[in-house]
Design an enzyme around this catalytic site. Structure first.
Site, short mmCIF file in Angstrom:
data_model
loop_
_atom_site.label_atom_id
_atom_site.label_comp_id
_atom_site.label_asym_id
_atom_site.label_seq_id
_atom_site.Cartn_x
_atom_site.Cartn_y
_atom_site.Cartn_z
N ASN A 111 36.08 43.71 1.91
CA ASN A 111 34.76 44.06 1.40
C ASN A 111 34.65 43.60 -0.05
O ASN A 111 35.44 44.01 -0.89
CB ASN A 111 34.57 45.58 1.49
CG ASN A 111 33.11 45.95 1.29
OD1 ASN A 111 32.49 45.52 0.32
ND2 ASN A 111 32.57 46.74 2.20
N ARG B 244 0.81 -1.23 0.00
CA ARG B 244 0.00 0.00 0.00
C ARG B 244 0.84 1.28 0.00
O ARG B 244 0.31 2.36 -0.18
CB ARG B 244 -0.95 0.00 1.20
CG ARG B 244 -2.19 -0.83 0.94
CD ARG B 244 -3.09 -0.86 2.15
NE ARG B 244 -2.61 -1.78 3.16
CZ ARG B 244 -3.01 -1.77 4.43
NH1 ARG B 244 -3.89 -0.86 4.84
NH2 ARG B 244 -2.55 -2.65 5.28
N GLY C 151 2.81 -15.58 7.89
CA GLY C 151 2.19 -15.10 9.12
C GLY C 151 3.22 -14.71 10.17
O GLY C 151 4.38 -15.10 10.09
N GLU D 44 -8.27 -12.39 15.99
CA GLU D 44 -8.03 -11.51 14.85
C GLU D 44 -9.35 -11.00 14.30
O GLU D 44 -10.36 -11.70 14.32
CB GLU D 44 -7.25 -12.24 13.76
CG GLU D 44 -5.82 -12.58 14.14
CD GLU D 44 -5.02 -11.36 14.55
OE1 GLU D 44 -4.86 -10.43 13.74
OE2 GLU D 44 -4.57 -11.31 15.72
C1 UD1 Z 1 -1.09 -8.20 13.67
C2 UD1 Z 1 -1.65 -9.02 14.83
C3 UD1 Z 1 -2.88 -8.29 15.40
C4 UD1 Z 1 -2.50 -6.88 15.82
C5 UD1 Z 1 -1.86 -6.13 14.66
C6 UD1 Z 1 -1.31 -4.83 15.14
C7 UD1 Z 1 -1.14 -11.33 14.27
C8 UD1 Z 1 -1.67 -12.58 13.76
N1 UD1 Z 1 -2.00 -10.31 14.33
O1 UD1 Z 1 -2.09 -8.17 12.67
O2 UD1 Z 1 -3.38 -9.01 16.50
O3 UD1 Z 1 -3.66 -6.19 16.26
O4 UD1 Z 1 -0.75 -6.89 14.12
O5 UD1 Z 1 -0.86 -4.10 14.03
O6 UD1 Z 1 0.01 -11.25 14.63
N2 UD1 Z 1 5.09 -9.90 9.12
C9 UD1 Z 1 6.20 -10.60 8.73
N3 UD1 Z 1 6.03 -11.85 8.20
C10 UD1 Z 1 4.81 -12.40 8.04
C11 UD1 Z 1 3.68 -11.66 8.43
C12 UD1 Z 1 3.86 -10.41 8.97
O7 UD1 Z 1 7.32 -10.13 8.86
O8 UD1 Z 1 4.75 -13.52 7.56
C13 UD1 Z 1 5.27 -8.55 9.69
C14 UD1 Z 1 4.75 -7.48 8.74
O9 UD1 Z 1 5.84 -6.91 8.06
C15 UD1 Z 1 4.12 -6.47 9.66
C16 UD1 Z 1 3.79 -7.24 10.92
O10 UD1 Z 1 4.49 -8.46 10.84
O11 UD1 Z 1 5.03 -5.46 10.02
C17 UD1 Z 1 2.31 -7.46 11.12
O12 UD1 Z 1 1.83 -8.27 10.10
P1 UD1 Z 1 0.36 -8.16 9.53
O13 UD1 Z 1 0.08 -9.33 8.71
O14 UD1 Z 1 0.16 -6.82 8.96
O15 UD1 Z 1 -0.45 -8.27 10.88
P2 UD1 Z 1 -1.88 -7.71 11.15
O16 UD1 Z 1 -2.83 -8.40 10.29
O17 UD1 Z 1 -1.84 -6.23 11.14
#
Ligand code: UD1
Ligand code: CA
Length: 452
Positions: free
Chosen positions: A373, A15, A78, A150
């Protein structure tokens, strides 16, 4: 009890709609990831592991000097899966999970979280008016945490819960390893959720403690709008801390510091729309006018920099007055009481005490003595198209307006150069030197008349 820190930074950042990996976008002039790294380093961690993915080589390259473990997560399965990749690098004790796109967390908040853990696990949570998108904290009737649900797996009732998971948590390493092995991806997103370890802790009777945070501190960045919002929060923090140190900011909402103020004196005054970058030192009573941009500068007491001047990599002595509309380029050093006026550009030059270059000049590669100057429109011709040469102007010299000094050339002490001269050879001390066509008047000349 120093923690093992894991920073998750593998997300794609789609995004942001940018070719730059998300965690490299700057906030306050520094990449997002660097803010997180610095907050973590404040804890003197036992180990620091960064889980990277998309664009990771650029991230690793930029921060090759950091003593951290780099772990690639090639497919984003994840948050639980991401932490699992880091496990081989972690020592004993606590593991603190942070995120590369949550830049405003303070070390002291992380310390509070770690202190709250006791024998168990610490969760950083926040109450939001609009909890949409976040994992909700489920508690029992006594207020004990049960699990995190979640958004995409939540029921209508659960979605009404306003206390949410910030994602930031601290877990004892030996429990974490065991729980991560038990994760599955049977949920709405088909991901290995780190958050599922909370229910496992509850099931085993490991205490789950929560610590509250401010919304700004735990806000993540997914798009340019959020980036701009957190930029303002960050700038306001910096403005507040400068004002606490006694600086007068005419409008803290129109002030940007993209770097570090290494030292700042008393009674400094900064007008609106000023940008300070890199490493800055400001003495007592420095006054900075509106729209001024200063990068990497050491500015002594009582200096006044007037509107819309641009300074980059310079040293300015006490009592100098610069601008409006002056440009001081790298390796410029002004001694005390120097005056640099409007539309003057100076590059790689030394200007001695009390000298004045007040109007429309270019001074490059020059050594200018004290009490000199330099008249309006003076140009040092320092470049022959191939090489650069120095111009030397000794103490007390007076350079008439609209003079070109063709370097290498030296103007002696107390020499005077007549206006409009092109000086190609050294001018001796104490004498008047000039080079210009003699002025003549044609006595019987008549203007042409229009033919009828
Ligand atoms: C996650 C939390 C949620 C919380 C939210 C806060 C989980 C399952 N959920 O959700 O409870 O309210 O953050 O913002 O943890 N990332 C990786 N590898 C992956 C997946 C994610 O490095 O495989 C990193 C992403 O770069 C990101 C962060 O983890 O910075 C969060 O990942 P994202 O999938 O955005 O989590 P949310 O769905 O926001
Ligand atoms: Ca997700």
């Amino acid at each position: 009890m120093n923690p093992n820190v894991v920073i998750l930074a593998a997300g794609q950042g789609t995004r942001m709609r940018s070719d730059l990996p998300k965690v490299l976008h700057p906030l306050g002039g520094r990449p997002l990831l660097q803010h997180v790294y610095e907050a973590a380093m404040g804890l003197s961690p036992l180990s620091l592991t960064i889980v990277y993915g998309h664009g990771g080589d650029r991230v690793r390259c930029l921060f090759a000097h950091w003593e951290v473990n780099w772990v690639e997560q090639s497919r984003q399965l994840g948050t639980g899966h991401a932490v699992q990749q880091a496990m081989p690098h972690l020592g004993e004790g606590m593991v603190l999970i942070l995120y590369g796109d949550v830049p405003l967390l303070r070390t002291q908040t992380l310390q509070r979280l770690l202190d709250s853990c006791g024998e168990g696990l610490g969760l950083l949570t926040v109450e939001l008016d609009d909890p949409g998108g976040y994992g909700r904290i489920l508690r029992d009737s006594q207020g004990k945490v049960l699990k995190i649900v979640e958004e995409k797996d939540a029921t209508g009732e659960e979605k009404k819960i306003r206390e949410v998971n910030t994602g930031i948590l601290a877990v004892p390493a030996q429990h974490l390893a065991r729980w991560l092995n038990r994760l599955d991806n049977r949920n709405a997103q088909g991901e290995y959720y780190l958050t599922d370890i909370i229910a496992m802790a509850v099931e085993e009777g490991v205490p789950v403690n929560t610590t509250g945070a401010e919304a700004d501190e735990v806000a993540g960045i997914n798009d340019k709008r959020q980036l701009s919002e957190l930029e303002r929060v960050y700038q306001r923090r910096q403005a507040d801390s400068l004002m606490a140190r006694g600086v007068t900011l005419h409008d803290p909402a129109r002030f940007d510091l993209r770097g570090e103020i290494e030292s700042i004196g008393r009674d400094v005054e900064i007008d609106v729309n000023v940008i300070l970058e890199g490493n800055i030192r400001l003495g007592d009573r420095v006054k900075i006018g509106p729209g001024v941009v200063i990068k990497d500068a050491d500015i002594a007491d009582d200096v006044e920099i007037l509107a819309h001047s641009v300074l980059d990599n310079v040293r300015v002595g006490a009592g100098c007055r610069i601008g409006p509309f002056a440009r001081l380029r790298p390796q410029t050093e002004l001694d005390e009481q120097v005056h640099i006026g409007n539309f003057v550009e100076i590059k790689k030059s030394l200007v001695g005490k009390g000298s004045k270059i007040n109007h429309l000049s270019y001074i490059g590669d020059s050594d200018i003595g004290s009490g000199v100057n330099v008249g309006a429109g003076t140009i040092t011709c320092n470049y022959d198209g191939v090489n650069k040469f120095r111009t030397v102007i000794e103490d007390g010299a007076f350079i008439g307006s609209d003079t070109q000094l063709v370097a290498p050339v030296k103007i002696g002490r107390d020499a005077t150069i007549g206006a409009g001269s092109t000086i190609t050879r050294d001018a001796p001390s104490g004498k008047l030197t000039l080079s210009r066509g003699r002025q003549v008047t044609i006595e019987h000349w008549q203007r042409p008349q229009k033919k009828t």
